[in-house]
Write a protein that holds these residues in place. Sequence first.
Motif, mmCIF file in Angstrom:
data_model
loop_
_atom_site.group_PDB
_atom_site.id
_atom_site.type_symbol
_atom_site.label_atom_id
_atom_site.label_comp_id
_atom_site.label_asym_id
_atom_site.label_seq_id
_atom_site.Cartn_x
_atom_site.Cartn_y
_atom_site.Cartn_z
ATOM 1 N N GLU A 1 0.832 -1.211 0.000
ATOM 2 C CA GLU A 1 0.000 0.000 0.000
ATOM 3 C C GLU A 1 0.867 1.261 0.000
ATOM 4 O OE1 GLU A 1 -3.757 -2.032 2.433
ATOM 5 O OE2 GLU A 1 -2.598 -0.407 3.353
ATOM 6 N N GLU A 2 1.981 1.229 0.716
ATOM 7 C CA GLU A 2 2.864 2.390 0.767
ATOM 8 C C GLU A 2 3.499 2.650 -0.594
ATOM 9 O OE1 GLU A 2 4.030 5.713 2.435
ATOM 10 O OE2 GLU A 2 2.777 4.218 3.455
ATOM 11 N N ARG B 1 0.875 4.257 -2.753
ATOM 12 C CA ARG B 1 0.714 5.682 -2.421
ATOM 13 C C ARG B 1 1.802 6.520 -3.080
ATOM 14 N NH1 ARG B 1 -0.103 3.431 2.739
ATOM 15 N NH2 ARG B 1 -2.301 3.454 3.359
ATOM 16 N N GLY B 2 3.002 5.989 -3.107
ATOM 17 C CA GLY B 2 4.133 6.725 -3.677
ATOM 18 C C GLY B 2 4.078 6.860 -5.177
ATOM 19 N N CYS B 3 3.262 6.059 -5.850
ATOM 20 C CA CYS B 3 3.160 6.117 -7.306
ATOM 21 C C CYS B 3 2.350 7.313 -7.790
ATOM 22 C CB CYS B 3 2.528 4.839 -7.838
ATOM 23 S SG CYS B 3 3.569 3.382 -7.673
ATOM 24 N N PRO C 1 -4.266 6.901 -8.475
ATOM 25 C CA PRO C 1 -5.364 6.470 -7.604
ATOM 26 C C PRO C 1 -5.435 4.942 -7.525
ATOM 27 C CG PRO C 1 -6.111 8.176 -9.111
ATOM 28 C CD PRO C 1 -4.746 7.761 -9.572
ATOM 29 N N THR D 1 -7.251 1.449 -5.111
ATOM 30 C CA THR D 1 -8.065 0.902 -4.033
ATOM 31 C C THR D 1 -7.417 -0.401 -3.584
ATOM 32 O OG1 THR D 1 -10.109 1.836 -4.906
ATOM 33 C CG2 THR D 1 -10.326 -0.005 -3.376
ATOM 34 N N GLU E 1 -10.923 5.281 -1.937
ATOM 35 C CA GLU E 1 -9.607 5.752 -2.355
ATOM 36 C C GLU E 1 -8.591 5.266 -1.335
ATOM 37 O OE1 GLU E 1 -7.223 9.931 -3.171
ATOM 38 O OE2 GLU E 1 -9.415 9.877 -3.301
ATOM 39 N N GLY E 2 -7.634 4.480 -1.806
ATOM 40 C CA GLY E 2 -6.680 3.872 -0.891
ATOM 41 C C GLY E 2 -7.265 2.610 -0.287
#
Length: 198
Positions: free
Chosen positions: A19-20, A23-25, A28, A30, A85-86
């Motif tokens: 997940e981290e 996020r860094g990419c 968007p 899920t 989102e996420g």
Amino acid sequence: MGAGAASHFQACCDHAATEEILRGCGVPFTALRNGFYAASATRFLDHALETGEILLPADGPVAWTTHDDLAEATAAVLADEGRFEGPTPPLTASRALTFDDIAALASEVTGRRFTRSTAPEADFRDQLVAQGVPAHYADQFLGIFAAARAGEFATADPALAELLGREPVGMREVLREVLGEVLGEALRETPGGHPSDG
């Protein structure tokens, strides 16, 4: 569910790291935080079907969740792009259970007596290794029980029920189906039509 860098279960650490990276990419995404799979719980009962004893390391409450419910929820998420989102909330059944609870439910749905006993972790690990499980996998396997004791899988969140538009399938129904199939087979194989004692 339970994803976190400090998790006692290596897979949850790996999920958190994934997940981290996402996020860094900057794209968007899920991430489905699925509840712990109910099929895993029933696999832990394989030996208990012969002995009536659920012999496992000390555990904690787990919101066991079926693959079918999670598949249906995944389809709902895909059909409603942007809903999450996420990471999602934990996608879980509506009740968290210990193996003491599962032993009681198994007894209720089968009419046979199931008991729960606690195995020392070192003995349980040695048994896994003796059965051919590589030592590092056995250590990771024990992490499931450590994480459960720490409450990492205890959250029973309403998100899955909301996605399904109904209550998720509970462990009682899972046990009735899985144990009913196994014990039904035993009934057919036992002379006189009754399952053998023990």
